[in-house]
Design an enzyme around this catalytic site. Structure first.
Site, PDB file in Angstrom:
ATOM      1  CG  LEU A 114      50.273 -71.650 -31.731  1.00 54.96           C
ATOM      2  CD1 LEU A 114      51.274 -70.530 -31.991  1.00 54.96           C
ATOM      3  CD2 LEU A 114      50.346 -72.687 -32.854  1.00 54.96           C
ATOM      4  N   PRO A 117      42.416 -67.869 -26.237  1.00 58.29           N
ATOM      5  CG  PRO A 117      41.691 -67.117 -24.132  1.00 58.29           C
ATOM      6  CD  PRO A 117      42.930 -67.302 -24.970  1.00 58.29           C
ATOM      7  CB  ALA A 119      44.703 -66.557 -31.338  1.00 60.63           C
ATOM      8  N   GLY A 120      42.721 -69.480 -32.292  1.00 62.06           N
ATOM      9  CA  GLY A 120      42.824 -70.934 -32.403  1.00 62.06           C
ATOM     10  C   GLY A 120      43.420 -71.308 -33.741  1.00 62.06           C
ATOM     11  CD  GLU A 358      50.389 -81.375 -32.715  1.00 67.65           C
ATOM     12  OE1 GLU A 358      51.026 -81.273 -33.780  1.00 67.65           O
ATOM     13  OE2 GLU A 358      50.823 -81.984 -31.720  1.00 67.65           O
ATOM     14  CB  THR A 360      40.226 -78.178 -37.335  1.00 70.26           C
ATOM     15  OG1 THR A 360      40.359 -77.235 -38.413  1.00 70.26           O
ATOM     16  CG2 THR A 360      40.031 -77.429 -36.020  1.00 70.26           C
TER      17      THR A 360
END
Length: 373
Positions: A114, A117, A119-120, A358, A360
């Site tokens: 998912l 770099p 798109a966290g 999964e 923060t």
């Protein structure tokens, strides 16, 4: 009985290698072999596809007991569920047969792709694209922070099929390790969970059959979020196990270690620390098990019952508690706790990631606030 069985296996077949796995930053193959032999590597797979058919609470107990001795190894059953749950939730029967069967047999692990770099936490901002071309899709992009990448045979990949629709233009696919154009970056050099490889996954004109689409086009992001509602509870379970391992070791140590002519555990200040550790751990466990029960009811066709809230709450609370307990365990061992000769510093390092991946814990609090029961 399940807990006793997993604990016995973990202590006999996984614990002896935990320190070396961490020190050498190598995949815990011994753990994988032991878990596959005992059919504990992917217990969530339904019986109709050759799996054990374990419910959400049983899956939590398996992950918790493995994490008690080795956090890296607990990511085998945890990430097998994370990676394959989109197929379970949204895949057609043919897709389930094709991939859940081998997973259940131990012929290949699953990973979940998912994050990217750029798109966290904002996963909807992903740039990986999937373009329909006849009976195929062609995927291009980079996925980052992929647990067990390079070891897993199967990857659930989220990719943009319609860039104009933002999250409603994201679709989910199964990509195989052997597909042409799939490659991996170097393993990340991490603070903890060193035995679980974390690598980038590169998709360079990867052509896959259109029947590897999970669900309908445009439903991938919704499937990804539904998956996390269920699997955040497995991270809570991992946090419980790490914390329990640290508490067990510290409480044993202070009974044996003597200063000022008596065991360190006889001092009231130490007793209060242990009491708080145990109290918070049990609170986290009850919240996690309650969330697992809700997860199972939803899986069985029941109402959502604030699963999103409870999944986020369990993950957030249990991981915060694990970080606190493992830090206190290091403190209770004094100078010895700070050395790699004792396992609690490893547990403290391993616990940290449970507050991050999964979603923060800051994101979990946003999720909770938006889904108050």
């Amino acid at each position: 009985m399940l807990r006793d069985a997993v604990r016995a296996l973990s202590e006999a077949k996984i614990a002896p290698f935990a320190a070396a796995v961490d020190e050498e930053a190598r995949f815990p193959q011994e753990a994988l072999d032991a878990l596959v032999a005992a059919d504990l590597h992917a217990v969530h797979v339904p019986e109709e596809y050759g799996g054990a058919g374990a419910d959400a609470l049983a899956t939590v107990i398996v992950i918790e007991e493995v994490a008690r001795v080795c956090a890296s190894s607990s990511l085998i059953p945890a990430v097998n569920k994370l990676g394959s749950l989109p197929v379970v939730l949204a895949g057609g029967d043919d897709l389930k047969k094709k991939y859940l069967g081998p997973l259940a047999k131990g012929d290949g692990m699953f990973s979940y792709c998912l994050s990217e770099p750029d798109a966290g936490s904002d996963a909807g901002g992903m740039k990986t694209k999937a373009v329909r071309d006849g009976d195929s899709y062609v995927l291009n992009g980079v996925k980052r922070w992929i647990t067990n990448a390079g070891v897993s045979e199967y990857y659930t990949v989220m990719a943009v099929t319609d860039p104009d629709l933002r999250t409603k233009g994201i679709s989910a696919f199964v990509v195989e390790k052997g597909d042409e154009g799939v490659s991996f970056g170097a393993p990340e050099k991490k603070l903890g969970i060193k035995g679980s490889p974390t690598r980038e996954v590169y998709l360079d004109n990867v052509r896959i059959p259109a029947d590897r689409l999970i669900g309908a086009e445009g439903t991938g992001f919704a499937t990804a979020m539904k998956t996390l509602d269920h699997t955040r509870i497995t991270i809570a379970a991992q946090a419980l196990g790490i914390a329990q391992g640290a508490l067990d070791y510290a409480s044993g140590y202070v009974r044996e270690r003597k200063q000022f002519g008596k065991p360190v555990g006889d001092f009231q200040g130490v007793q209060f620390m242990l009491a708080d550790m145990a109290m918070k751990l049990e609170a986290a466990r009850q919240l996690t098990y309650s969330a697992a029960a809700r997860s199972q009811r939803v899986s069985d066709g029941g109402d959502k019952e604030q699963l999103t809230f409870f999944g986020a709450a369990a993950k957030c609370f249990a991981s915060d508690v694990a970080m606190e307990i493992t830090t206190d365990a290091v403190q209770l061992l004094g100078g010895y706790g700070y050395t790699r000769d004792y396992p609690v510093e490893r547990m403290m390092r391993d616990a940290k990631i449970t507050q991050i991946y999964e979603g923060t814990n800051q994101v979990q609090r946003i999720v909770m606030a938006r889904n108050l029961p």
